[in-house]
Write an enzyme that holds these catalytic residues in place. Structure first.
Site, mmCIF file in Angstrom:
data_model
loop_
_atom_site.group_PDB
_atom_site.id
_atom_site.type_symbol
_atom_site.label_atom_id
_atom_site.label_comp_id
_atom_site.label_asym_id
_atom_site.label_seq_id
_atom_site.Cartn_x
_atom_site.Cartn_y
_atom_site.Cartn_z
ATOM 1 N N CYS A 281 -1.263 -20.136 30.865
ATOM 2 C CA CYS A 281 -0.591 -19.047 31.593
ATOM 3 C C CYS A 281 0.599 -19.672 32.304
ATOM 4 C CB CYS A 281 -1.540 -18.390 32.584
ATOM 5 S SG CYS A 281 -2.830 -17.386 31.823
ATOM 6 N N GLY A 285 6.896 -21.780 34.578
ATOM 7 C CA GLY A 285 6.888 -23.152 34.100
ATOM 8 C C GLY A 285 6.806 -24.244 35.137
ATOM 9 N N GLY A 286 6.418 -23.910 36.373
ATOM 10 C CA GLY A 286 6.309 -24.951 37.386
ATOM 11 C C GLY A 286 5.357 -26.061 36.982
ATOM 12 N N ASP A 332 -0.820 -13.067 24.293
ATOM 13 C CA ASP A 332 -1.587 -12.272 25.246
ATOM 14 C C ASP A 332 -3.031 -12.747 25.211
ATOM 15 O OD1 ASP A 332 -2.784 -10.438 26.882
ATOM 16 O OD2 ASP A 332 -2.144 -8.659 25.751
ATOM 17 N N ASP A 351 -4.115 -21.770 34.514
ATOM 18 C CA ASP A 351 -3.796 -21.357 35.885
ATOM 19 C C ASP A 351 -3.814 -19.832 35.852
ATOM 20 O OD1 ASP A 351 -2.980 -21.136 38.479
ATOM 21 O OD2 ASP A 351 -0.918 -21.761 38.117
ATOM 22 N N CYS A 404 -4.749 -19.477 42.467
ATOM 23 C CA CYS A 404 -4.280 -19.568 43.858
ATOM 24 C C CYS A 404 -5.022 -18.542 44.721
ATOM 25 C CB CYS A 404 -2.776 -19.391 43.947
ATOM 26 S SG CYS A 404 -2.129 -17.916 43.125
#
Length: 469
Positions: A281, A285-286, A332, A351, A404
């Site tokens: 996911c 792109g961090g 997806d 993530d 998160c």
């Protein structure tokens, strides 16, 4: 610094806003949030050109007003209710936001004289479709000034949940959850931490420079630059003198903006040069670029997302950082994956989409758009994503599930559901984790956790799983 400031934006569509006016611009953003389903980040992205056009001092005030009103909205509404001559629900939405802006300046911004806050707010009402209510605005604000002790807070003894909710401007349902799980004292600390302004944390691109070189390059761009001891390659930018995207070191790909907790997730996956790695996911792109960086730009990183625009942004970011091993693919994960379409991966990072309740410091608008029922929905989707990714992990390969959020239903419960159906996966023992940096954040149960009030980082959860056979 917001993600939205990293690229040009479409023409502004904020309503009836005088140019170069921080208060009017802030009102426009708040009205947009009220009028349509959108995140603050997306609105600020659309308004990047307008924000950049503001003088530096006005840009700082704009950010203070938008983020401050969103952080303290419930507290501000309690004050409005205590001093207004009509119920809060009977006050038009744009007028509520005008009052919130005025009260925020009076209660939270010491550098703005109270008289100036009142006068500018009344003027804002006169020029923004609320001219007939200017007298009402003036009366509410002056009443709040005369009687600062009348703040509308519930009694702490009779209603401890309500008192903490309003005093710390947090949704009541969320405060109740945190008190039940953490106890009243720790819940209060967490609420206080969520309402602090988050630091600007950067991740050094070790392929372009080392930390000392980056710090030296950034010295002209901020009042101070300090390393983050708990996270190798991370540093804090204190009082930046210019926008991130205007810094030469950013243009040169020498760093990225990323919280320390997010950096630790990539370190937990611990990818090696030459491996085949999946960021399932990837978003903007961090973590994808961090993984490629940790792999020394050797191997293959596949980045998945179902939103094409995000993948375009990711490719641009990879180009800025001169990372050549990243391949993007639109996928997806709600649908089963055909294993023949992908290689088997040495390591997979999921993530996962979540409630985002661990990053409310950075996204205060999410306080008012998140609901208790959302948590269960996210948990179901997370289990589904894990199910679809499991066949792509090599034997003895690694799968890191992260999000998160600090809520157990999205975290421990999801991992336990997955392991029950997949006995060939196991939680990696802490002693087997070679990246020692993450060990201080690992619990005895083998789960990774960070929280704003204990680690001064975003709230993240992660589980490192190994496919045994």
């Amino acid at each position: 610094m917001t993600k939205s400031q990293h690229r040009p934006a479409p023409q502004s569509d904020l309503p009836n806003r005088p140019t170069a006016d921080a208060r009017a611009a802030a009102l426009g953003v708040l009205e947009r949030l009220d009028s349509r389903p959108a995140t603050l980040d997306s609105i600020l992205e659309n308004e990047a050109a307008m924000i950049d056009a503001l003088p530096r001092r006005d840009r700082a005030l704009f950010n203070q007003l938008v983020y401050g009103v969103l952080r303290w909205r419930l507290r501000l509404d309690a004050v409005i209710s205590a001093h207004a001559s009509r119920p809060l629900k009977k006050i038009a939405p744009n007028l509520r936001n005008i009052l919130r802006l005025g009260l925020f300046q009076i209660r939270f911004l010491d550098r703005i004289p109270a008289s100036a806050a009142v006068n500018t707010t009344v003027a804002l009402a006169k020029t923004h479709r609320a001219s007939k209510a200017a007298g009402f605005v003036n009366a509410v604000l002056r009443s709040a000034l005369r009687e600062p002790g009348r703040d509308g807070l519930p009694d702490a003894d009779a209603d401890p949940v309500g008192h903490l909710s309003v005093s710390q401007s947090m949704p009541r349902w969320l405060v109740a959850r945190w008190i039940d799980r953490l106890g009243p004292d720790e819940a209060a600390l967490l609420c206080e931490s969520v309402n602090t302004i988050p630091p600007t944390i950067l991740r050094c691109n070790g392929l372009k420079n080392n930390l000392a070189e980056l710090m030296a390059a950034l010295e002209p761009d901020a009042e101070r630059v300090e390393p983050i001891k708990a996270v190798p390659g991370a540093l804090q930018l204190i009082r930046p003198r210019r926008a991130i995207h205007r810094m030469q070191a950013f243009a040169d790909g020498r760093f990225s903006v990323q919280d320390g907790a997010a950096q630790l997730i990539s370190l937990l996956l611990d990818p090696k040069p030459g491996e085949t790695v999946l960021d399932a996911c990837a978003g903007l792109g961090g973590k994808t670029t961090h993984l490629a960086q940790l792999m020394e730009n050797q191997g293959h990183v596949v980045a998945l997302d179902h939103v094409p625009a995000k993948l375009v942004r990711l490719e641009k970011e990879a180009g800025r950082m001169r990372l050549a091993i990243i391949e993007t693919r639109r996928t997806d994960l709600n649908r089963p994956i055909d294993p023949s379409d992908f290689p088997r991966f040495d390591r997979i990072l999921l993530d996962a989409p979540c409630s985002g309740l661990g990053v409310l410091r950075r996204n205060p608008d999410a306080k008012w758009s998140s609901f208790k029922k959302d948590i269960a929905g996210f948990a179901r989707r997370q289990v589904r994503f894990l199910e679809h990714l499991a066949p792509l992990v090599k034997k003895q390969g690694t799968l890191v599930f992260a999000d998160c959020s600090m809520e157990p239903e999205e975290n421990e419960s999801v991992v336990k559901q997955f392991l029950k159906k997949h006995p060939n996966f196991a939680i990696s023992a802490n002693k087997a984790i070679t990246e020692k940096t993450v060990l201080p954040f690992m619990g005895a149960d083998g789960f990774f956790r960070t929280a704003p009030h204990t680690h001064h980082m975003d709230g993240f959860f992660a589980a490192r799983l190994t496919r045994m056979c």
